[in-house]
Design a protein around this motif. Structure first.
Motif, PDB file in Angstrom:
ATOM      1  N   ASP A   1      83.759  45.476 147.174  1.00 32.89           N
ATOM      2  CA  ASP A   1      83.950  46.931 147.194  1.00 32.89           C
ATOM      3  C   ASP A   1      84.185  47.434 148.620  1.00 32.89           C
ATOM      4  OD1 ASP A   1      83.647  47.016 144.463  1.00 32.89           O
ATOM      5  OD2 ASP A   1      81.529  47.617 144.532  1.00 32.89           O
ATOM      6  N   GLU A   2      83.453  46.890 149.574  1.00 35.98           N
ATOM      7  CA  GLU A   2      83.634  47.301 150.974  1.00 35.98           C
ATOM      8  C   GLU A   2      85.032  46.935 151.472  1.00 35.98           C
ATOM      9  OE1 GLU A   2      78.983  46.856 152.457  1.00 35.98           O
ATOM     10  OE2 GLU A   2      80.363  45.155 152.587  1.00 35.98           O
ATOM     11  N   PHE A   3      85.531  45.772 151.051  1.00 41.37           N
ATOM     12  CA  PHE A   3      86.873  45.366 151.462  1.00 41.37           C
ATOM     13  C   PHE A   3      87.903  46.338 150.889  1.00 41.37           C
ATOM     14  CE2 PHE A   3      90.818  43.146 151.743  1.00 41.37           C
ATOM     15  CZ  PHE A   3      90.699  42.288 152.834  1.00 41.37           C
ATOM     16  N   GLU A   4      87.756  46.714 149.609  1.00 42.56           N
ATOM     17  CA  GLU A   4      88.683  47.673 149.022  1.00 42.56           C
ATOM     18  C   GLU A   4      88.664  48.988 149.799  1.00 42.56           C
ATOM     19  OE1 GLU A   4      88.561  48.481 144.900  1.00 42.56           O
ATOM     20  OE2 GLU A   4      88.746  46.392 144.287  1.00 42.56           O
ATOM     21  N   ALA A   5      87.480  49.420 150.206  1.00 39.86           N
ATOM     22  CA  ALA A   5      87.366  50.679 150.950  1.00 39.86           C
ATOM     23  C   ALA A   5      88.050  50.572 152.309  1.00 39.86           C
ATOM     24  CB  ALA A   5      85.897  51.060 151.110  1.00 39.86           C
ATOM     25  N   LEU A   6      87.885  49.440 152.981  1.00 43.99           N
ATOM     26  CA  LEU A   6      88.539  49.247 154.276  1.00 43.99           C
ATOM     27  C   LEU A   6      90.057  49.195 154.119  1.00 43.99           C
ATOM     28  CD1 LEU A   6      86.092  46.613 155.789  1.00 43.99           C
ATOM     29  CD2 LEU A   6      86.437  48.949 156.617  1.00 43.99           C
ATOM     30  N   TYR A   7      90.512  48.519 153.066  1.00 43.98           N
ATOM     31  CA  TYR A   7      91.946  48.475 152.771  1.00 43.98           C
ATOM     32  C   TYR A   7      92.479  49.900 152.580  1.00 43.98           C
ATOM     33  CZ  TYR A   7      96.316  47.146 150.414  1.00 43.98           C
ATOM     34  OH  TYR A   7      97.634  47.004 150.066  1.00 43.98           O
ATOM     35  N   ALA A   8      91.774  50.702 151.789  1.00 43.95           N
ATOM     36  CA  ALA A   8      92.202  52.075 151.544  1.00 43.95           C
ATOM     37  C   ALA A   8      92.195  52.903 152.824  1.00 43.95           C
ATOM     38  CB  ALA A   8      91.294  52.720 150.484  1.00 43.95           C
TER      39      ALA A   8
END
Length: 250
Positions: free
Chosen positions: A230-237
């Motif tokens: 989830d943190e990776f998705e947030a950083l990607y966004a």
């Protein structure tokens, strides 16, 4: 107009070829000065002689710019210019050692072999001599980008330091892959890394020493490496948002 170029490397040679003037080169390596002079139809002179010129152009590595300005500002009759790649410190040095002369700092934002291109420009105590130099550069197809020392040096933290650090980090971390496994993004990044590593190591080291930016890349890479799904998705966004906002502002 005659121009003395202190520093006979690739950038000094480019400048000598790009300006409409009689040029002379001085370098710690006399053979380099001779080679640059031969390349552009100028002459080679000694660093120690009494040669003066309407314009003195400082084209030495970043780490030597302030020293070269101090040593050679007195040889300029009308203007002193630097093409070292930083602006705040060279302009401060020129103001100290040549307060009565026209002064300008130029940063060609391209490798000399890829000229013409954009040139960042800061003019101080401007006058007809620096105007003539800049007109000659424009006539060769270059685009002058007027800026301030602070704006330029802050931009270089991203444009050069962070960018180079990211590309070189990829080159150091990447392992060879079997033929046929390449993706378009991988191929593009590998091509950029090969282009960067075809340069001169000292130039890139000087940039890292002068401008901050690499630490931000290291921090971002560590944050990505430590992130859960989830943190990776947030950083990607977040990365996508930043780039979209930048595009909207241009």
């Amino acid at each position: 107009m005659d121009v003395l170029i202190v520093g006979a490397g690739a950038m000094g040679t480019w400048f000598g070829d790009a300006v409409d003037a009689d040029v002379a080169f001085a370098d710690v390596d006399p053979a380099a000065a001779t080679a640059a002079a031969d390349a552009v139809g100028g002459e080679a002179v000694s660093l120690e002689d009494e040669t003066t010129a309407d314009v003195v152009c400082i084209a030495v590595p970043l780490s030597r710019a302030d020293e070269a300005i101090a040593d050679h500002a007195s040889r300029a009759r009308a203007a002193i210019i630097d093409v070292s790649g930083a602006m705040a410190d060279p302009l401060a040095a020129m103001a100290r050692h040549a307060p009565d002369l026209e002064r300008a700092s130029l940063h060609p934002l391209f490798a000399p072999e890829r000229a013409p291109g954009s040139i960042a420009v800061v003019r101080e105590n401007t006058g007809p001599t620096t105007a003539a130099v800049l007109e000659a550069l424009e006539a060769r197809g270059n685009e002058l980008v007027e800026t301030t020392p602070e704006e330029h040096d802050e931009a270089m933290e991203t444009v050069q330091s962070a960018t180079h650090a990211a590309v070189l980090s990829f080159a150091l971390a990447a392992e060879p892959v079997p033929e046929g496994f390449e993706t378009p993004i991988y191929e593009e990044l590998r091509a950029i890394a090969r282009r960067v590593t075809a340069g001169t190591p000292r130039v890139y080291a000087d940039i890292q020493e002068t401008f901050d930016g690499a630490e931000a890349v290291a921090d971002a890479a560590r944050e990505l490496a430590d992130a859960d799904h989830d943190e990776f998705e947030a950083l990607y966004a977040e990365a996508a948002r930043k780039l979209h906002e930048e595009a909207d502002q241009q």
